[in-house]
Design an enzyme around this catalytic site. Sequence first.
Site, PDB file in Angstrom:
ATOM      1  N   THR A 156      -2.184   1.563  31.970  1.00  0.00           N
ATOM      2  CA  THR A 156      -1.984   0.237  31.353  1.00  0.00           C
ATOM      3  C   THR A 156      -3.321  -0.495  31.338  1.00  0.00           C
ATOM      4  O   THR A 156      -4.198  -0.193  32.138  1.00  0.00           O
ATOM      5  CB  THR A 156      -0.944  -0.515  32.225  1.00  0.00           C
ATOM      6  OG1 THR A 156       0.314   0.079  32.001  1.00  0.00           O
ATOM      7  CG2 THR A 156      -0.876  -2.001  31.928  1.00  0.00           C
ATOM      8  N   ARG A 184      14.023  -0.360  28.159  1.00  0.00           N
ATOM      9  CA  ARG A 184      13.435  -0.862  29.407  1.00  0.00           C
ATOM     10  C   ARG A 184      12.207  -1.747  29.120  1.00  0.00           C
ATOM     11  O   ARG A 184      11.365  -1.403  28.298  1.00  0.00           O
ATOM     12  CB  ARG A 184      13.040   0.323  30.280  1.00  0.00           C
ATOM     13  CG  ARG A 184      12.401  -0.053  31.616  1.00  0.00           C
ATOM     14  CD  ARG A 184      10.913   0.074  31.582  1.00  0.00           C
ATOM     15  NE  ARG A 184      10.305  -0.120  32.901  1.00  0.00           N
ATOM     16  CZ  ARG A 184       9.007  -0.312  33.087  1.00  0.00           C
ATOM     17  NH1 ARG A 184       8.180  -0.331  32.082  1.00  0.00           N
ATOM     18  NH2 ARG A 184       8.520  -0.493  34.293  1.00  0.00           N
ATOM     19  N   GLY A 186       9.043  -3.746  31.155  1.00  0.00           N
ATOM     20  CA  GLY A 186       8.378  -3.835  32.460  1.00  0.00           C
ATOM     21  C   GLY A 186       7.861  -5.229  32.743  1.00  0.00           C
ATOM     22  O   GLY A 186       8.302  -6.226  32.161  1.00  0.00           O
ATOM     23  N   THR A 206      -0.970  -4.303  37.266  1.00  0.00           N
ATOM     24  CA  THR A 206      -0.553  -3.000  36.764  1.00  0.00           C
ATOM     25  C   THR A 206       0.146  -2.277  37.911  1.00  0.00           C
ATOM     26  O   THR A 206      -0.078  -2.592  39.083  1.00  0.00           O
ATOM     27  CB  THR A 206      -1.759  -2.188  36.249  1.00  0.00           C
ATOM     28  OG1 THR A 206      -1.367  -0.826  36.075  1.00  0.00           O
ATOM     29  CG2 THR A 206      -2.946  -2.201  37.210  1.00  0.00           C
TER      30      THR A 206
HETATM   31  N1  ASP Z   1       3.277  -2.137  34.727  1.00  0.00           N
HETATM   32  C1  ASP Z   1       3.591  -1.210  33.679  1.00  0.00           C
HETATM   33  C2  ASP Z   1       5.092  -1.138  33.522  1.00  0.00           C
HETATM   34  O1  ASP Z   1       5.783  -0.987  34.507  1.00  0.00           O
HETATM   35  C3  ASP Z   1       3.057   0.162  33.907  1.00  0.00           C
HETATM   36  C4  ASP Z   1       1.642   0.271  34.426  1.00  0.00           C
HETATM   37  O2  ASP Z   1       1.019  -0.707  34.798  1.00  0.00           O
HETATM   38  O3  ASP Z   1       1.116   1.407  34.440  1.00  0.00           O
HETATM   39  O4  ASP Z   1       5.555  -1.169  32.399  1.00  0.00           O
END
Ligand code: ASP
Length: 288
Positions: A156, A184, A186, A206
């Site tokens: 991310t 979903r 996040g 992240t």
């Molecule tokens: N935080 C992001 C999510 O859960 C994923 C990530 O940061 O890699 O969608």
Amino acid sequence: MYSIIVHGGAGEHKNTKEAKKGVIRAVKKGENTLKECKNPIKSVEESIKVLEEDINFNAGRGSVLTKKGEIKMDASIANSKKEIGAVANITDIKHPISLAKKIMKNKDHLLLGGKQATKHAIELGLETSNPYTKKRIKEWQEKKEQKNPPYSLSDTVGAVAINNKGKIAAGTSTGGKSLKQDGRIGDSPLFGAGTYVNKDIGASATGTGEGIIKSLLTSKVYEKYNKEKNLRKAIKKSIEEHTKHISKKINSCGVIAIDKKYNISFNKNTTHLPVAYTKEGEEISSNL
Ligand code: ASP
């Protein structure tokens, strides 16, 4: 004076060379934007756009695939005036962060999702592009053949910038967790979870979104900062608390932040969190 930091996700990062190149390129673009127009929102947008175009990161082109084999992207951006723009589950838009930025200016809504948000982006004239890459399709094919495929994090992106007038902006963009359930959403589009900004600090997180939402990780960093008045300690303590109180399965995380005194800081509880950062008059640094 100005400061800027970008991250490339608390993910797997098998290729740290490419990750380093990417975050440095992004911070350069963000720095040049700050020099030219002194607009921290524009600077955050431009840095993130570089990473959304880089197939080594899980945002825009190069996003990971859902369980069904689709790409659904989330993003958010905000400034010190708490103007917030966010998108969730959008498809085919080249720069999700730019749609979030356009939404920021709207007085009636701040978070748009799904097909309607994608349609809105097209009506606004935002560029579309095919986000699917061979690398992510291959990863998806390998994972979906496993019996109990693990959800995994990857790469991310986020950025935080402050300009000469002390105005702060932050943003985050992602394809989310690989093999995620269709629908979903996040933490990345959620203010106080994936992105947070006020007059004192800006932060981008992240890691596993479900955990980050439970602990409102970026707003926790502000809470701690307000007490400690020390950005590095605030991030460290927030991550320690998050790691302790959120179940192990969903507690991976990393945070980058800048405070009103132009301090830059970051920390993580994962193996990797590629970052690049700079301040006016300093060379660009990276942790890779
Ligand atoms: N935080 C992001 C999510 O859960 C994923 C990530 O940061 O890699 O969608």
